[in-house]
Design a protein around this motif. Sequence first.
Motif, short mmCIF file in Angstrom:
data_model
loop_
_atom_site.label_atom_id
_atom_site.label_comp_id
_atom_site.label_asym_id
_atom_site.label_seq_id
_atom_site.Cartn_x
_atom_site.Cartn_y
_atom_site.Cartn_z
N LEU A 55 0.99 -1.25 -0.05
CA LEU A 55 0.07 0.36 -0.43
C LEU A 55 0.83 1.54 -0.05
N ILE A 56 0.40 2.24 -0.80
CA ILE A 56 1.29 3.43 -0.86
C ILE A 56 0.05 4.33 0.25
N VAL A 57 0.20 4.74 1.15
CA VAL A 57 -0.75 5.71 2.16
C VAL A 57 0.00 7.50 1.49
N HIS A 58 -0.52 8.05 1.62
CA HIS A 58 -0.76 9.18 0.92
C HIS A 58 -1.98 10.68 0.95
N GLU A 59 -1.20 11.74 1.13
CA GLU A 59 -2.31 12.32 1.39
C GLU A 59 -2.30 13.86 -0.31
N GLY A 60 -2.35 12.97 -1.28
CA GLY A 60 -2.16 13.65 -2.07
C GLY A 60 -0.78 12.99 -2.97
N ARG A 84 4.47 11.18 5.23
CA ARG A 84 4.02 10.61 4.24
C ARG A 84 4.25 11.33 3.24
N PRO A 85 4.11 10.82 2.24
CA PRO A 85 3.70 9.21 1.36
C PRO A 85 4.54 8.29 2.20
N LEU A 86 3.70 6.84 2.43
CA LEU A 86 4.78 6.47 3.32
C LEU A 86 3.99 4.64 2.72
N LEU A 87 4.55 3.57 2.45
CA LEU A 87 4.68 2.21 1.98
C LEU A 87 4.71 1.40 3.11
N CYS A 88 4.04 0.39 2.43
CA CYS A 88 3.60 -0.66 3.47
C CYS A 88 3.40 -2.10 3.03
N ILE A 127 2.47 -5.72 8.82
CA ILE A 127 2.57 -5.08 8.00
C ILE A 127 3.50 -3.71 8.16
N ALA A 128 5.24 -4.17 7.40
CA ALA A 128 6.25 -3.08 8.17
C ALA A 128 5.50 -1.77 7.16
N ILE A 129 6.44 -0.67 7.72
CA ILE A 129 5.98 0.68 6.95
C ILE A 129 6.85 1.13 6.78
N ARG A 130 7.81 1.97 6.02
CA ARG A 130 8.68 3.04 6.13
C ARG A 130 8.12 4.18 4.70
N HIS A 184 10.21 2.02 9.69
CA HIS A 184 9.98 3.01 10.71
C HIS A 184 9.24 2.76 12.01
N ALA A 185 8.61 1.75 11.30
CA ALA A 185 7.92 0.56 12.17
C ALA A 185 6.75 -0.33 11.41
N THR A 186 6.36 -1.47 12.32
CA THR A 186 5.76 -2.56 11.54
C THR A 186 4.33 -2.92 13.11
N LEU A 187 3.57 -3.33 12.34
CA LEU A 187 2.27 -3.75 13.01
C LEU A 187 1.93 -5.31 12.87
N LYS A 188 2.01 -5.44 14.31
CA LYS A 188 2.23 -6.82 14.26
C LYS A 188 0.27 -7.67 14.93
N ARG A 189 0.17 -8.12 13.92
CA ARG A 189 -1.58 -8.70 14.71
C ARG A 189 -1.22 -9.37 15.51
N ARG A 190 -2.19 -9.18 16.56
CA ARG A 190 -2.84 -9.93 17.61
C ARG A 190 -4.83 -10.30 17.30
#
Length: 155
Positions: free
Chosen positions: A29-34, A82-86, A93-96, A125-131
């Motif tokens: 995913l590319i999360v952006h604000e335009g 942002r923008p960031l890559l997930c 979910i690895a985020i940078r 920069h961060a990871t989100l691990k499922r619980r």
Amino acid sequence: MEALLERLAKRQDRRRLDRFFTRYQHRTLIVHEGLGLAWLEELLKLGGGGGHFRIDARQALDTRSPVSWIMHRFILPLAVPRPLLCAIEGDVIAIRHLLTRGGRTCHPADIAWILSDMRTRGRCHATLKRRATGLEACAGISCDDNAYEIDLESG
């Protein structure tokens, strides 16, 4: 009554997580604000560049959409620029972010190198691990560090 509502909410959260990880497994995913038109055109010129899901963070929360729910509840609160890559792999979910040292968005061709750096070196920069009913945030490299190494020997 509160216990019942809490159980229903947890079940709904589990379903959203299931739907998200099923839909976006092994995807980015590319999360952006335009994003500028020129940048998007460059992205689409690249082989596989159109395969990144682009999600606009300015859109309001849609609780029916698992990707919107995860973006607003878990990704945006991390405050990664942002923008960031997930990158979604397994239950993580690895985020940078995609900014250069000058604060500009990197060239779309750099995304492949950044993804490789994330996956092979774990530089996120961060990871989100499922619980069970949510995602646990884990800090990674500093947001000031967005260098990546190019592995010329693989392939």
